[in-house]
Design a protein around this motif. Structure first.
Motif, mmCIF file in Angstrom:
data_model
loop_
_atom_site.group_PDB
_atom_site.id
_atom_site.type_symbol
_atom_site.label_atom_id
_atom_site.label_comp_id
_atom_site.label_asym_id
_atom_site.label_seq_id
_atom_site.Cartn_x
_atom_site.Cartn_y
_atom_site.Cartn_z
ATOM 1 N N ASN A 1 -31.537 -30.571 -44.404
ATOM 2 C CA ASN A 1 -32.064 -30.243 -43.081
ATOM 3 C C ASN A 1 -32.094 -28.728 -42.847
ATOM 4 O O ASN A 1 -33.049 -28.197 -42.278
ATOM 5 N N ALA A 2 -31.046 -28.037 -43.283
ATOM 6 C CA ALA A 2 -30.999 -26.580 -43.092
ATOM 7 C C ALA A 2 -32.089 -25.907 -43.923
ATOM 8 O O ALA A 2 -32.771 -24.980 -43.458
ATOM 9 N N ASN A 3 -32.280 -26.401 -45.150
ATOM 10 C CA ASN A 3 -33.306 -25.798 -46.002
ATOM 11 C C ASN A 3 -34.718 -26.103 -45.483
ATOM 12 O O ASN A 3 -35.626 -25.291 -45.636
ATOM 13 N N TYR A 4 -34.869 -27.262 -44.873
ATOM 14 C CA TYR A 4 -36.168 -27.623 -44.284
ATOM 15 C C TYR A 4 -36.504 -26.660 -43.139
ATOM 16 O O TYR A 4 -37.608 -26.109 -43.062
ATOM 17 N N ILE A 5 -35.526 -26.409 -42.277
ATOM 18 C CA ILE A 5 -35.755 -25.474 -41.163
ATOM 19 C C ILE A 5 -36.053 -24.077 -41.702
ATOM 20 O O ILE A 5 -36.955 -23.382 -41.233
ATOM 21 N N LYS A 6 -35.301 -23.691 -42.724
ATOM 22 C CA LYS A 6 -35.515 -22.367 -43.324
ATOM 23 C C LYS A 6 -36.958 -22.253 -43.834
ATOM 24 O O LYS A 6 -37.643 -21.252 -43.578
ATOM 25 N N ALA A 7 -37.418 -23.282 -44.524
ATOM 26 C CA ALA A 7 -38.768 -23.244 -45.092
ATOM 27 C C ALA A 7 -39.825 -23.248 -43.985
ATOM 28 O O ALA A 7 -40.822 -22.530 -44.064
ATOM 29 N N GLU A 8 -39.600 -24.030 -42.944
ATOM 30 C CA GLU A 8 -40.613 -24.171 -41.893
ATOM 31 C C GLU A 8 -40.671 -22.958 -40.966
ATOM 32 O O GLU A 8 -41.693 -22.704 -40.346
ATOM 33 N N LEU A 9 -39.576 -22.231 -40.834
ATOM 34 C CA LEU A 9 -39.564 -21.098 -39.887
ATOM 35 C C LEU A 9 -39.657 -19.730 -40.570
ATOM 36 O O LEU A 9 -39.627 -18.705 -39.901
ATOM 37 N N ARG A 10 -39.775 -19.737 -41.898
ATOM 38 C CA ARG A 10 -39.707 -18.446 -42.600
ATOM 39 C C ARG A 10 -40.882 -17.518 -42.283
ATOM 40 O O ARG A 10 -40.779 -16.306 -42.449
ATOM 41 N N ASP A 11 -41.992 -18.081 -41.816
ATOM 42 C CA ASP A 11 -43.113 -17.214 -41.438
ATOM 43 C C ASP A 11 -43.049 -16.822 -39.966
ATOM 44 O O ASP A 11 -43.850 -16.036 -39.482
ATOM 45 N N THR A 12 -42.121 -17.403 -39.243
ATOM 46 C CA THR A 12 -42.005 -17.148 -37.810
ATOM 47 C C THR A 12 -40.897 -16.138 -37.535
ATOM 48 O O THR A 12 -41.069 -15.173 -36.807
ATOM 49 N N LEU A 13 -39.743 -16.396 -38.153
ATOM 50 C CA LEU A 13 -38.586 -15.514 -37.969
ATOM 51 C C LEU A 13 -38.292 -14.827 -39.297
ATOM 52 O O LEU A 13 -38.574 -15.385 -40.361
ATOM 53 N N ALA A 14 -37.690 -13.641 -39.218
ATOM 54 C CA ALA A 14 -37.362 -12.936 -40.465
ATOM 55 C C ALA A 14 -36.138 -13.582 -41.094
ATOM 56 O O ALA A 14 -35.112 -13.784 -40.439
ATOM 57 N N LEU A 15 -36.268 -13.901 -42.384
ATOM 58 C CA LEU A 15 -35.179 -14.538 -43.109
ATOM 59 C C LEU A 15 -34.197 -13.472 -43.577
ATOM 60 O O LEU A 15 -34.599 -12.447 -44.113
ATOM 61 N N ALA A 16 -32.892 -13.720 -43.378
ATOM 62 C CA ALA A 16 -31.906 -12.707 -43.758
ATOM 63 C C ALA A 16 -31.755 -12.627 -45.279
ATOM 64 O O ALA A 16 -31.769 -11.540 -45.858
ATOM 65 N N TYR A 17 -31.621 -13.770 -45.928
ATOM 66 C CA TYR A 17 -31.480 -13.793 -47.387
ATOM 67 C C TYR A 17 -32.389 -14.881 -47.923
ATOM 68 O O TYR A 17 -32.234 -16.041 -47.548
ATOM 69 N N ASP A 18 -33.309 -14.490 -48.787
ATOM 70 C CA ASP A 18 -34.282 -15.447 -49.272
ATOM 71 C C ASP A 18 -33.758 -16.181 -50.504
ATOM 72 O O ASP A 18 -34.111 -15.872 -51.631
ATOM 73 N N ARG A 19 -32.881 -17.119 -50.272
ATOM 74 C CA ARG A 19 -32.373 -17.971 -51.361
ATOM 75 C C ARG A 19 -31.956 -19.302 -50.749
ATOM 76 O O ARG A 19 -31.788 -19.403 -49.538
ATOM 77 N N PRO A 20 -31.821 -20.324 -51.594
ATOM 78 C CA PRO A 20 -31.460 -21.634 -51.026
ATOM 79 C C PRO A 20 -30.163 -21.533 -50.235
ATOM 80 O O PRO A 20 -29.236 -20.830 -50.645
ATOM 81 N N CYS A 21 -30.126 -22.195 -49.081
ATOM 82 C CA CYS A 21 -28.921 -22.117 -48.262
ATOM 83 C C CYS A 21 -28.153 -23.431 -48.360
ATOM 84 O O CYS A 21 -28.612 -24.392 -48.975
ATOM 85 N N MET A 22 -26.988 -23.457 -47.761
ATOM 86 C CA MET A 22 -26.222 -24.694 -47.719
ATOM 87 C C MET A 22 -26.526 -25.389 -46.387
ATOM 88 O O MET A 22 -27.653 -25.705 -46.122
ATOM 89 N N HIS A 23 -25.533 -25.539 -45.511
ATOM 90 C CA HIS A 23 -25.699 -26.345 -44.300
ATOM 91 C C HIS A 23 -26.280 -25.567 -43.136
ATOM 92 O O HIS A 23 -26.493 -26.114 -42.069
ATOM 93 N N GLU A 24 -26.472 -24.250 -43.294
ATOM 94 C CA GLU A 24 -27.003 -23.457 -42.192
ATOM 95 C C GLU A 24 -27.891 -22.353 -42.756
ATOM 96 O O GLU A 24 -27.720 -21.938 -43.892
ATOM 97 N N CYS A 25 -28.856 -21.900 -41.939
ATOM 98 C CA CYS A 25 -29.738 -20.833 -42.409
ATOM 99 C C CYS A 25 -29.719 -19.705 -41.382
ATOM 100 O O CYS A 25 -29.553 -19.945 -40.186
ATOM 101 N N VAL A 26 -29.843 -18.482 -41.890
ATOM 102 C CA VAL A 26 -29.700 -17.319 -41.014
ATOM 103 C C VAL A 26 -30.997 -16.512 -40.980
ATOM 104 O O VAL A 26 -31.520 -16.109 -42.022
ATOM 105 N N PHE A 27 -31.494 -16.305 -39.760
ATOM 106 C CA PHE A 27 -32.680 -15.463 -39.538
ATOM 107 C C PHE A 27 -32.264 -14.257 -38.711
ATOM 108 O O PHE A 27 -31.098 -14.124 -38.318
ATOM 109 N N SER A 28 -33.248 -13.383 -38.405
ATOM 110 C CA SER A 28 -32.972 -12.293 -37.469
ATOM 111 C C SER A 28 -34.183 -12.122 -36.553
ATOM 112 O O SER A 28 -35.191 -12.806 -36.722
#
Ligand SMILES: *Cc1c(COP(=O)(O)O)cnc(C)c1O
Length: 484
Positions: free
Chosen positions: A360-387
């Motif tokens: 679920n966290a990776n799905y959100i990361k993939a779906e929002l990566r063009d909307t919010l700036a991704l902090a670290y572009d690598r597979p995440c675990m249970h949470e994803c961090v944007f800025s």
């Protein structure tokens, strides 16, 4: 634009119970007396507490209305990174509410509490299996209390070996409670930086590890939601100099049934039962932060320990190397029951829960990566961090977007943490949200990013729909008004 789930709806203003009080109004009917009356002692009739006088319906509506001002995992998605605010199955509440458990007294004789002790013993075994640790204590009352317990165990271990050490290594991706726990034990924290990809390098640890360093505290998965892949190499470096490795396991929700921290070099770990193992949390408790240790540290665990013999379960007080008690009694028992019920009903499904949390966290990361700036572009675990980098040109901040999410019916994610990412937005969806809910959340963020470009003032004043609008957070912290 999607239809927001949130609405102002029928949210009532609610005065204090004292303001609603009417003289002589009463919420209960007492049967007429069938015995002769007797005058009360005059000293008992004067004064008395100033309690509001209300009917049953006044009280029921008061508390029901107040509950509607609130937001919890039972009302909607609560993607608060580093907190694992997942839905807690109600059956675990039912088990914890059984009278046999709720009325058990911690000072009752062993013969009368064998069932409760069996549950605690079995839970220790289960948590030992999940973490790959040899011994577990259920005493600590919360995550940070588990850290303190673990640090005291490490301290006692070095003392027993004849030479106390003065420092603990703490990377910048560790949870904020880690340096606090180390300091409480008298250790100086040595801060080290994570590498460019957000994880710790063995070189950074080797550069500071020496024989005056008691060990390292590593949060894994770390507070960026990334797995510390060099953990075994790091543990080897620390062990080679006689140090110990503390693993902050509050993020166990990402790795249950997949990684046993005890098998990859961790010597002590705490778990947050009130995050991963089915106790609702927030608002300060109650919590439970058991720790697991490798066998060489078991003698230092808090006493008493539960032991199992042919005659049943007993409390073992004879532990010469113990750090002593960490809690008046044996742990926050109701939370232990929930955790046990959860583990037993999930069984091997715990692994699937972690896999889904990560998916679920990776799905959100993939779906929002063009909307919010991704902090670290690598597979995440249970949470994803944007800025909020992409929104800065419009003078919209992380805080503005977080507040606006409330208008869409979602609890905001964790913001401005971890500190290593400027304007961090840390999203932890957990495994309990459906794809439909997660898609709504993603769409809400996309809509909000569009608003940031077109109507930034909408975000700067948000939230607009909830009962309580944007708060003056500085005044709230500096001049809290706690009574009415
Ligand atoms: C929540 C958390 C803690 C602290 O747990 P408390 O129960 O709030 O004391 C420690 N470490 C991490 C990584 C956490 O997420």
């Amino acid at each position: 634009m999607t239809t927001p789930t949130a609405t102002t709806g029928l949210i009532f203003n609610e005065p204090l119970l004292w303001e609603k009080s009417r003289d002589g109004r009463c919420g209960l009917s007492i049967p007429t007396s069938d015995v002769p009356s007797s005058p009360l002692d005059a000293t008992l009739t004067t004064g008395g507490p100033n309690l509001p006088q209300l009917s049953e319906v006044d009280v029921t509506r008061h508390y029901t209305r107040l509950s509607q001002w609130n937001f919890g995992v039972d009302s909607g998605m609560y993607p608060l990174g580093s907190c694992t605010m997942k839905y807690n199955p109600k059956t675990n509440e039912v088990q914890a509410a059984r009278p046999g458990f709720t009325t058990a007294h911690p000072m009752a004789a062993e013969q009368l509490t064998q069932g409760a002790m069996e549950l605690m013993y079995n839970l220790e075994q289960d948590l030992g299996e999940i973490t790959g640790m040899d011994a577990v204590t259920l005493q600590p009352a919360a995550g940070a209390h588990g850290e303190l317990t673990g640090m005291l165990v490490i301290h006692a271990f070095h003392a027993k070996n004849g030479k106390q050490r003065s420092k603990i290594i703490i990377p910048d991706t560790a949870h904020g409670t880690n340096p606090a726990s180390a300091s409480l034990c008298g250790y100086e924290s040595i801060n080290i930086k994570s590498g460019e990809n957000g994880i710790l390098t063995p070189e950074a640890v080797a550069a500071v590890m020496d024989e005056d360093t008691a060990g390292i505290m590593i949060t894994n998965p770390n507070t960026l939601g990334l797995f510390e892949e060099n953990i075994q190499e790091i543990a080897d470096i620390v062990h080679a100099k006689g140090g110990l490795v503390y693993g902050d396991g509050a993020n166990m929700n990402a790795i249950m049934g997949i990684v046993q921290p005890g098998k990859i070099g961790i010597d002590v770990i705490h778990l947050n039962l009130h995050k991963t193992f089915s106790t609702p949390h927030g608002g300060g408790g109650p919590g439970s932060g058991p720790i697991g240790v490798v066998s060489k540290l078991a003698p230092f665990l808090p006493s008493p320990r539960i032991s199992k013999t042919d005659k049943g379960y007993s409390w073992q007080f004879d532990c010469p190397d113990t750090i002593g008690r960490m809690l008046t009694f044996h742990g926050h028992f109701g939370i232990l029951v929930r955790a046990y019920a959860y583990i037993r009903t999930m069984g091997k499904g715990l692994k699937l829960a972690s896999q889904l949390a990560v998916l679920n966290a990776n799905y959100i990361k993939a779906e929002l990566r063009d909307t919010l700036a991704l902090a670290y572009d690598r597979p995440c675990m249970h949470e994803c961090v944007f800025s909020d980098k992409n929104q800065q040109p419009y003078h919209v901040t992380t805080l503005d977007m977080a507040k606006r999410l409330m208008d869409y019916g979602f609890h905001p994610p964790t913001v401005y943490f971890p500190l290593v990412v400027q304007g961090a937005i840390m999203i932890e969806p957990t495994e309990t949200e459906s794809k439909e809910t997660i898609d709504e959340f993603i769409q809400a963020f996309k809509d909000i990013a569009k608003e940031a470009e077109e109507t930034p003032e909408l975000l700067q004043t948000a939230p607009n729909l909830p009962k309580v609008k944007r708060m003056d957070e500085v005044a709230a912290a500096r001049k809290p008004c706690l009574c009415g």
